[in-house]
Structure formats: structure tokens, C-alpha cells
Design a protein around this motif. Structure first.
Motif: not given
Length: 386
Positions: A7-11, A288-295, A327-328, A357-360
Motif C-alpha cells: 500500500k505504501v512502497p519503501f521507494v 538534512h535532505i532525508y535520503h532515509l527517514y529512520v526511527i 528497510g534497515i 537492533q533498533q533502527i527502522l
């Protein structure tokens, strides 16, 4: 039976390519008609344009970002046996490139809030053999130029930036690639500026470095059949350069789209901090140009009952069930990779080991809608409340 599309692709690269498809097709057609495929006009034009956009004088296109580092270090005068400081929290290509240059990668830990290299930790890694530091501008955020320059000046080190994820990122008045002696970029298709295959570039303000890099990428030959260096065959081909040149004028707009998407994520995720959902900190504002948004999915949840806590892998699985691709980046630090255990031991870099172990990484790309972002966050909330 095929699986359902997310429903929502990663890229979703088609959103940026569709509006400029005719330009790309026309450009590729001209290259084919001219038969100008290697070290031609399109490459020269893109090298000039990308270097200028990054705030430096020279660009040298190569086959991939790894080669941009490996050959770039040699062009900067790194010799076999020289020690190069790199973060443990990076894609393995950074370490591979140092080894390809016959130098020695010396890993240091990262800052737990930003995931960027910890320059305080790097202080203890400097020896008489240390010749350079490679700050990795991870996820689209630059390492502090001021702190980096102070560190390098104190220890008389070359700064060689790994800017593979930081196309036109900014911090403290610098653009990525303009801080040190040279910098490496990747144009892998999913990058903020991506080609239709592999590609990379070294950029620099040093004419001698640029000249040597051109020689190294082309069999070590400054002119045909004269080989003055032990070089390589690593050239960004004209087709890729032409495509990148079409896309470059749109890059700042695409970066702004990513920043806006990140701000919407930040707003919606803020109430989940007490449940252990913490975005990687942004110390660069709009730079910050957010190639990735990581939590991070942390265990610091004073209000959540132990039975309600959720780890990263479980959350990723639950999001997938809701049709959300993630992704990780990256699940295993360099020193814990089976082929690179000589770089360190378990426990040597605790922040990097905890982060892995924590990032997504959540969906992030130009054209990602607010509705999709809300769908992602809603799926996180549902997953946490299961």
C-alpha cells in the motif's frame, strides 16, 4: 500466486521519472545516435554541473560510489598502511573502499542520537599512522563541518567525505562535499540523485587530485596507451551521465519534498515518543535532505506496560502486514560482518551495536503523500497497541 503490492512502497522512483520521461528518452536517443558512450561530452557536462551545484570546482565520474572512495583516497595521496578513521555505523562499502586503497580502516562509534560519527570517540583512535578521516554523511545529514574541521586541523588529517547519501545536503554554510580535500558520491538508482544503474563521482577543489583521479579511473593512463599509475577501469558512462544531467535541475525540489515529508512524519510521531518511537535526531534543520527517514524503536517507555512493548523486528513484520514496506540501514555494523571481524570485537562500539537492533527506515521519496505518511503512522500506532 503473487503477493499483493504494498500500500505504501519503501521507494517509488516512477513518481520522479514519469514527468521527465520524454526528456530522458530524447537524451538517451541522442547518445545512441552519436555513438558517444565513454568519456564523452555528456560526462564532462555532468561532472561540471554536479561539482558546481555542490560548491566545488572539479568532478570526476566513476563507475560507482565505492570506486569514488577507493580511487579518491589514492588520488589524495593515501598510501598502503595508512590508517583511516571511519564510523562503525556505515554501509560496508566505506570499509571496502579503504581496504581497496590498501589502507587500514579504524572504526569508531557513532552518536546515539544522530547515528553520525562520534568525533569525541575518534580522538582516542588517532595514532602516528592516521592520515585521514572519512565522515559519512548518513541518511542525508552532514557531520558538523565546524567540528570536523577542528578535529582534522588538530591532528593534521585529510578530510575525505563519504557523501553517498547527501546530494546537496547543507550544514553550517557548507554543502556536502565542500568541507575537505575531496568527497565521494554514489548515484545508485534509489539515491536522491540516482542513475539508471551504478555510478559515482569524486568532487574536489584540488586540481591535482582531480587530474590524478581522471588518470586512475582510466587504466592509470593520462593519455592513451601511456600508463603512469596502477589504475582501474572505472568510468561513469555517458548514458548514465546524460540521465543524471536531466535529473540534476530537479534535485533541490525533490530534496525539499523529502524534507516536507520528514516534517510531517515528525509531527505525527511526536506523541509516540513515550512509547519508544524516536526519530533519528536532525541537527541540520532544512539542510538534512532525508535520503532515509529512520526511527528508533527503543525500550525507554515509562508509560507502556512491558506486555505492550515491541521490538524493531516485530514492528517491521506488523507494518508489512499492513502493506507498509520498510528497510534497515544497517542491520549489522561493519565489525560484526563475518568477513570483517578483524575490524573489532562485539562490544567495541556499543552505540552502533544498539542502533543496529533498533533502527527502522520508513518509506521516503519525492511524491510520498501526506495521506501515505498518515497511513504509515496509523499502522505503527495499531502495531503498538496490538
Amino acid at each position: 500466486m503473487s503477493s499483493r503490492p504494498p500500500k505504501v512502497p519503501f521507494v517509488n522512483l516512477s513518481l520522479q521519472h514519469q514527468p521527465i520521461q520524454s526528456q530522458i528518452t530524447e537524451t538517451i536517443g541522442k547518445i545512441i545516435e552519436q555513438g558517444d558512450f565513454i568519456l564523452g561530452q555528456s560526462l564532462t557536462e555532468f561532472e561540471t554541473a554536479f561539482a558546481a551545484a555542490s560548491g566545488v570546482k572539479y568532478g570526476v565520474g566513476v563507475a560507482c560510489g565505492t570506486d569514488a572512495i577507493a580511487l579518491g583516497l589514492q588520488a589524495c595521496g593515501i598510501n598502503p598502511g595508512d590508517e583511516i578513521i571511519i564510523p562503525a555505523n556505515t554501509f560496508i562499502a566505506t570499509a571496502i573502499a579503504v581496504l581497496e586503497a590498501k589502507a587500514i580502516p579504524i572504526l569508531v562509534d557513532c552518536d546515539p542520537e544522530t547515528a553520525l560519527i562520534d568525533l569525541t570517540a575518534a580522538e582516542t583512535a588517532v595514532t602516528s599512522k592516521t592520515k585521514a578521516i572519512i565522515p559519512v554523511h548518513l541518511y542525508g545529514q552532514m557531520v558538523s563541518p565546524g567540528q570536523l574541521l577542528d578535529f582534522a586541523n588538530r591532528h593534521d588529517l585529510i578530510i575525505f567525505e563519504d557523501a553517498a547519501q547527501a546530494h546537496l545536503a547543507e550544514r553550517e554554510g557548507y554543502r556536502a562535499g565542500s568541507i575537505g580535500k575531496a568527497a565521494a558520491f554514489s548515484f545508485y538508482p534509489s539515491k536522491n540523485l540516482g542513475s539508471f544503474g551504478d555510478g559515482g563521482m569524486l568532487i574536489t577543489n584540488d586540481a591535482k587530485v582531480a587530474e590524478k583521479m581522471r588518470t586512475l579511473r582510466n587504466y592509470g593512463a593520462p593519455s592513451k596507451y601511456l600508463h603512469t599509475e596502477i589504475g582501474s577501469n572505472s568510468r561513469l558512462d555517458n548514458l548514465q551521465a546524460a540521465v543524471l544531467n536531466v535529473k540534476l535541475p530537479y534535485l533541490e525540489t525533490w530534496n525539499r519534498d523529502r524534507t516536507a515529508a520528514a516534517q510531517h512524519y515528525n509531527t505525527l510521531l511526536a506523541p509516540l515518543k513515550h512509547k519508544g518511537i524516536v526519530p533519528i535526531a536532525n541537527h541540520s534543520s532544512s539542510g538534512h535532505i532525508y535520503h532515509l527517514y529512520v526511527i528508533q524503536i527503543t525500550e525507554e517507555s515509562s508509560l507502556a506496560k512491558p506486555s505492550k512493548r515491541i521490538d524493531r523486528n516485530t514492528l517491521q513484520q506488523k507494518l508489512a502486514q499492513h502493506g507498509i514496506q520498510t528497510g534497515i540501514h544497517y542491520p549489522v555494523p561493519c565489525h560484526l560482518q563475518p568477513a570483517y571481524q578483524n575490524l573489532g570485537n562485539p562490544g567495541d562500539f556499543p552505540h552502533a551495536e544498539t542502533l543496529c537492533q533498533q533502527i527502522l527506515s520508513l518509506p521516503m521519496y519525492p511524491g510520498l503523500s501526506n495521506t501515505q505518511i498518515e497511513q504509515v503512522v496509523r499502522a505503527i500506532v495499531l502495531s503498538l497497541n496490538c
